[in-house]
Enzyme design. Sequence first.
Site, mmCIF file in Angstrom:
data_model
loop_
_atom_site.group_PDB
_atom_site.id
_atom_site.type_symbol
_atom_site.label_atom_id
_atom_site.label_comp_id
_atom_site.label_asym_id
_atom_site.label_seq_id
_atom_site.Cartn_x
_atom_site.Cartn_y
_atom_site.Cartn_z
ATOM 1 N N LYS A 85 0.536 3.719 9.765
ATOM 2 C CA LYS A 85 -0.074 2.435 9.425
ATOM 3 C C LYS A 85 0.240 1.388 10.482
ATOM 4 C CE LYS A 85 1.055 0.043 5.591
ATOM 5 N NZ LYS A 85 0.991 -0.440 4.195
ATOM 6 N N THR A 124 -4.940 -2.147 8.268
ATOM 7 C CA THR A 124 -5.049 -3.036 7.105
ATOM 8 C C THR A 124 -6.020 -4.190 7.372
ATOM 9 O OG1 THR A 124 -3.209 -4.400 7.842
ATOM 10 C CG2 THR A 124 -2.676 -2.531 6.459
ATOM 11 N N GLU A 169 5.043 -0.015 8.442
ATOM 12 C CA GLU A 169 4.096 -0.167 9.544
ATOM 13 C C GLU A 169 4.762 0.016 10.898
ATOM 14 O OE1 GLU A 169 1.222 -3.393 7.242
ATOM 15 O OE2 GLU A 169 2.935 -4.098 8.397
ATOM 16 N N HIS A 186 11.829 2.302 5.052
ATOM 17 C CA HIS A 186 12.129 0.882 5.128
ATOM 18 C C HIS A 186 12.625 0.362 3.779
ATOM 19 C CE1 HIS A 186 8.028 1.269 3.603
ATOM 20 N NE2 HIS A 186 8.143 0.065 3.068
ATOM 21 N N ASP A 195 4.735 5.515 -2.501
ATOM 22 C CA ASP A 195 5.895 5.372 -1.616
ATOM 23 C C ASP A 195 6.987 6.332 -2.061
ATOM 24 O OD1 ASP A 195 5.629 2.915 0.320
ATOM 25 O OD2 ASP A 195 4.741 2.262 -1.577
ATOM 26 N N ASP A 247 5.738 -7.498 -2.092
ATOM 27 C CA ASP A 247 6.886 -6.738 -2.596
ATOM 28 C C ASP A 247 7.317 -7.290 -3.951
ATOM 29 O OD1 ASP A 247 6.849 -5.160 -0.391
ATOM 30 O OD2 ASP A 247 8.688 -5.939 0.525
ATOM 31 N N HIS A 261 -4.064 -10.888 12.121
ATOM 32 C CA HIS A 261 -5.327 -11.522 12.494
ATOM 33 C C HIS A 261 -5.206 -13.002 12.809
ATOM 34 C CE1 HIS A 261 -5.470 -13.488 8.545
ATOM 35 N NE2 HIS A 261 -4.983 -12.353 8.074
ATOM 36 N N ARG A 270 -3.902 -2.724 -5.420
ATOM 37 C CA ARG A 270 -3.018 -1.680 -5.860
ATOM 38 C C ARG A 270 -3.231 -1.451 -7.333
ATOM 39 N NH1 ARG A 270 1.933 -0.488 -3.894
ATOM 40 N NH2 ARG A 270 1.915 -2.217 -2.413
ATOM 41 N N GLU A 280 -7.083 -0.008 4.674
ATOM 42 C CA GLU A 280 -6.476 -0.549 3.458
ATOM 43 C C GLU A 280 -6.836 -2.025 3.376
ATOM 44 O OE1 GLU A 280 -2.261 -0.128 3.469
ATOM 45 O OE2 GLU A 280 -2.291 2.070 3.614
ATOM 46 N N ASN A 281 -6.838 -2.568 2.149
ATOM 47 C CA ASN A 281 -6.919 -4.011 2.027
ATOM 48 C C ASN A 281 -5.499 -4.580 2.083
ATOM 49 O OD1 ASN A 281 -6.871 -2.572 -0.542
ATOM 50 N ND2 ASN A 281 -6.870 -4.564 -1.550
ATOM 51 N N ALA A 282 -5.343 -5.706 2.765
ATOM 52 C CA ALA A 282 -4.013 -6.273 2.966
ATOM 53 C C ALA A 282 -3.511 -7.010 1.737
ATOM 54 C CB ALA A 282 -4.028 -7.219 4.167
ATOM 55 N N LEU A 283 -4.439 -7.628 0.996
ATOM 56 C CA LEU A 283 -4.085 -8.398 -0.190
ATOM 57 C C LEU A 283 -4.939 -7.955 -1.375
ATOM 58 C CD1 LEU A 283 -3.951 -11.932 1.496
ATOM 59 C CD2 LEU A 283 -1.999 -10.467 0.916
#
Length: 575
Positions: A395, A442, A282, A190, A150, A198, A400, A518, A480-483
């Site tokens: 992104k 994601t 996003e 952002h 970032d 975060d 879902h 990450r 990407e994986n969300a979690l």
Amino acid sequence: MALNITHQIGSLAGTPISSDSTSGDSAATVSAAAVWKSPAANMRCQVMKPEFATAEGLSPPLSPCRSPVLNGIRPDLSVACQAFATEAPADTEVEHRDGGKVKAKGSGVPVYVMMPLDSVTAGNTVNRKKAMNVAMAALKSAGVEGVMMDVWWGLVEREAPGEYNWGGYVELMEMAKKHGLKVQAVMSFHQCGGNVGDSCTIPLPKWVGEEIDNDPDLAYTDQWGRRNYEYVSLGCDTLPVLKGRTPVQCYADFMRSFRDNFKHLLGDTIVEIQVGMGPAGELRYPSYPEQNGTWKFPGIGAFQCYDKYMLSSLKASAEAQGKHEWGSTGPTDAGEYNNWPEDTTFFRKEGGGWDSEYGEFFLTWYSQMLLDHGERILTSAKSIFNDTGVKISVKVAGIHWHYGTRSHAPELTAGYYNTRFRDGYLPIAQMLARQGAIFNFTCIEMRDHEQPQDAQCAPEKLVKQVALATQKAQVPLAGENALPRYDEYAHEQIIKASQLDVDGNSDETEMCAFTYLRMNPQLFQPHNWRKFVAFVKKIKEGKGAHKCWEQVEREAEHFVHVTQPLVQEAAVLMH
């Protein structure tokens, strides 16, 4: 001396990991290059492939042991390094329509790893530099293609408009280059803080905050007057509300300064620019803010169109349709953040407002505003990075929950006009295709049955819909994986999703890249690291590979074992 890798990486999240190892000299610093101290005769591990040969005749490294910056290598690692490197398929690239390069079909999916959100400090220096250095060497040893970082608007242009401090990022980019890692740079317009995952707070630039204090309608607003300060409202994109510049001009000037300061790395080390479009970077509205407990999964969220700039646009659109009564407000019967669709008049399946003439008008306007916002910023980005060799990406959030309902309420409040009767992702894919951008999505690690079925979550079906939309629009898809996930079950799902086998399509089409969330201490725990190395190796082999997971794991286990000294030696403290 060498330290255990998890001990060193522990500082990435500010939390030390217990280890029996101790540091001998706290004043020492880590070299940016991993250097071997071995009594063996110096030799460099290289795989000579003519198409990749550099000016010095060395191949770009697939692991630190092949890096030109190494002064030597232990003989017992040479064979393992060479074997691991040559087994991985060569990344074949073809020219993208806008000058960047896109991976050729069937060549496997390159893996990037997201760096910590606070990789650069408030003082514009690299945070936890030693740990970063070691982590990059470790990632390279696993065959990782590069890192995503970032680039925070709130850090670089914090103090005054037009005054940019790239200090920490210059050092970080050079560190990635030394380790032979490519970089996906996120233009993060952002705020950091308030979203899932975060771990720190980085507000918007001070002078932007001052303008929002003077005019609160620059912030996204819900029907109860609650302001959201994560991202400047797209309703004022083209108005000179930020010290005489429009928000889109501010974003363009920031990207232009980035280009000018890093032009020597563009297309080589920096290979992708992901352009931030909203909260969490996003392309969406901040419809499900976790901050202060406003929203909790799996609530439907709330429309964010009640600042005066958005309402002005809504009024003009209603009048153009000859429906003046529709222009004064958004839906007033759409419930609250944590309602479910059937709790509301607007989103309920039978006779819901979403399926009415008014609902179609409002949702068309709301989603089109988001598409126009994306197109405006991408037009600038495309012009700024033209002929630099970088790809541009955007992104899109993987929303879902309640996907199995007719109205798809959480998607609608986020700005994706996707219902049982309408494809909301094809217009996004078509917009990205027009701009030559990559569609980054994601939640590809998730399976339907892992999610609460009473909320009709369906991440697999959603990913499939997005894959079909991108294929129809002929736009590259990245994931990407969300979690955070460290288990083989998630890894297998990511590989399955990355192969884009939808509707019996078994050609060689694959995702153009996957970015793993990450870099953190957990990733470098021995059991997680072992699984991660196997995952990277498997996904890079592509559709043509016929090795079973167990075979890949055995190969990875051997590689992890023999290169453990390499990863440790990369952290030798040097004067």
